[in-house]
Design a protein around this motif. Structure first.
Motif, PDB file in Angstrom:
ATOM      1  N   LYS A   1       5.966 -29.205  25.827  1.00  0.00           N
ATOM      2  CA  LYS A   1       4.731 -29.998  25.760  1.00  0.00           C
ATOM      3  C   LYS A   1       3.480 -29.154  26.030  1.00  0.00           C
ATOM      4  N   ILE A   2       3.555 -27.878  25.687  1.00  0.00           N
ATOM      5  CA  ILE A   2       2.358 -27.052  25.834  1.00  0.00           C
ATOM      6  C   ILE A   2       1.695 -26.813  24.474  1.00  0.00           C
ATOM      7  N   ALA A   3       2.341 -27.267  23.398  1.00  0.00           N
ATOM      8  CA  ALA A   3       1.711 -27.193  22.072  1.00  0.00           C
ATOM      9  C   ALA A   3       2.200 -28.349  21.209  1.00  0.00           C
ATOM     10  N   ASP A   4       1.365 -28.743  20.229  1.00  0.00           N
ATOM     11  CA  ASP A   4       1.731 -29.832  19.313  1.00  0.00           C
ATOM     12  C   ASP A   4       2.452 -29.313  18.085  1.00  0.00           C
ATOM     13  N   ALA A   5       2.198 -28.046  17.761  1.00  0.00           N
ATOM     14  CA  ALA A   5       2.800 -27.443  16.569  1.00  0.00           C
ATOM     15  C   ALA A   5       2.912 -25.944  16.838  1.00  0.00           C
ATOM     16  N   ILE A   6       3.622 -25.244  15.960  1.00  0.00           N
ATOM     17  CA  ILE A   6       3.680 -23.783  16.093  1.00  0.00           C
ATOM     18  C   ILE A   6       3.359 -23.138  14.746  1.00  0.00           C
TER      19      ILE A   6
ATOM     20  N   GLY B   1       9.817 -35.671  12.937  1.00  0.00           N
ATOM     21  CA  GLY B   1       9.265 -37.000  13.179  1.00  0.00           C
ATOM     22  C   GLY B   1       7.742 -37.000  13.218  1.00  0.00           C
ATOM     23  N   LYS B   2       7.139 -35.835  13.405  1.00  0.00           N
ATOM     24  CA  LYS B   2       5.668 -35.786  13.415  1.00  0.00           C
ATOM     25  C   LYS B   2       5.170 -35.673  11.971  1.00  0.00           C
ATOM     26  N   ALA B   3       4.223 -36.521  11.638  1.00  0.00           N
ATOM     27  CA  ALA B   3       3.702 -36.507  10.261  1.00  0.00           C
ATOM     28  C   ALA B   3       2.830 -35.284  10.042  1.00  0.00           C
TER      29      ALA B   3
END
Ligand code: PRP
Ligand code: ZN
Length: 294
Positions: free
Chosen positions: A157-162, A108-110
């Motif tokens: 919720k400690i990172a936006d991406a990996i 869902g994240k662009a």
């Protein structure tokens, strides 16, 4: 003078450990080791194995503790990017344990490019490679270093991406993430240090490498045997994938038919066999090759 032996660093457990051992077995080394044994001696060749964590393999080879190492390109590239005094090099690409080091983002994240991660936090066990990729694109992001379970970071919720290893993609899928961009493609590598070794050691390495190539080539190759009408011979030989000068043999009481034997250096699929049959071939046998030396 005691005979010289070479020392190879291998992953002690994990996804590459089994495949690395299997390759050495195909080279004629029969190693039985108990689960937590860290060092073992091969009887068939002057080779000792050291089982360590995969992250430690490039360093052990670079510093000369081990002469060779079998390690994933992902780990090799990370250590190379991180270490200023790194002195190990690729001797052979081994063609197994394929995976990718990729950026993954929550479903869902662009995501179009790394630029989308400007100012965000990316969790990874590969900080040097990630940093390099970000720098190349002029992106500034925060790197959160994690040594394992990187895929849970976005959920916590400690990172936006990996930025992590993806093979089948199952780990990402089960954590609500998807692969957004591949940074590096990786496979198992045979690596060595950059320092000069004694002629005896070089000789052992050469022998081992020849056996490794022989084992890998054999795996990709098949021995094919079939009967063919003589007038169809050119067509049929032309259909054999990656075959060089096949052997043509007369058949006892075979009339117009001959036997064709060939080593095919590529996979032989059912489709190929069907085409051979349509071209007039019969009694088609495809056999595995165990060892090969060319
Ligand atoms: C890697 C990676 C993922 C998983 C990906 O971990 O960190 O967790 O494999 O594989 P998949 O796409 O087939 O699901 P690994 O098993 O090497 O262990 P580690 O994370 O503990 O180092
Ligand atoms: Zn993992």
């Amino acid at each position: 003078m005691t005979a010289e032996r070479i020392r190879i660093a291998l992953q002690k457990s994990g996804r590459m450990a089994e495949d690395s051992m299997a390759l050495l077995r195909k080279c004629g080394l029969h190693i039985d080791r108990s689960k937590d044994q860290l060092f073992c001696r091969a009887k068939e060749m002057p080779i000792d194995l050291m089982m360590i964590r995969d992250d430690d393999i490039p360093g052990f080879v670079s510093s000369g503790i081990c002469d060779l190492g079998i390690v994933g390109e992902n780990v090799f590239a990370e250590e190379k990017a991180a270490g200023e005094t790194f002195a190990a090099q690729i001797l052979e690409r081994l063609g197994f344990s394929f995976c990718r080091l990729s950026i993954a983002v929550p479903d869902g994240k662009a995501y179009e490019s790394l630029a989308n991660l400007q100012g965000q936090t990316i969790a990874t066990s590969y900080p040097a490679l990630l940093q390099k990729a970000l720098r190349d694109e002029g992106v500034e992001a925060k790197i959160l270093l994690m040594t394992g379970s990187v895929e849970v970071a976005p959920r916590l919720k400690i990172a936006d991406a990996i930025c992590d290893i993806v093979a089948s993609g199952a780990t990402l899928a089960s954590n609500g993430l998807h692969e957004a961009e591949v940074l590096i493609r990786s496979e198992a590598l045979l690596i060595r240090g950059q320092g000069a070794l004694s002629p005896e050691k070089e000789d052992i390495i050469k022998r081992l490498l020849r056996r490794m190539r022989g084992a890998t080539q054999a795996e990709d190759s098949k021995y094919i045997m079939l009967h063919a009408p003589r007038r169809q011979l050119d067509d049929i030989v032309g259909l054999l994938p990656g075959a060089e000068s096949p052997t043509i043999l007369p058949l006892q009481g075979g009339g117009d038919k001959v036997a064709v034997h060939a080593v095919c250096r590529e996979a032989v699929f059912w489709e190929t066999m069907e085409r051979l049959q349509e071209a007039g071939a019969s009694a088609i046998l495809v056999l595995p090759i165990e060892k090969m030396m060319i």
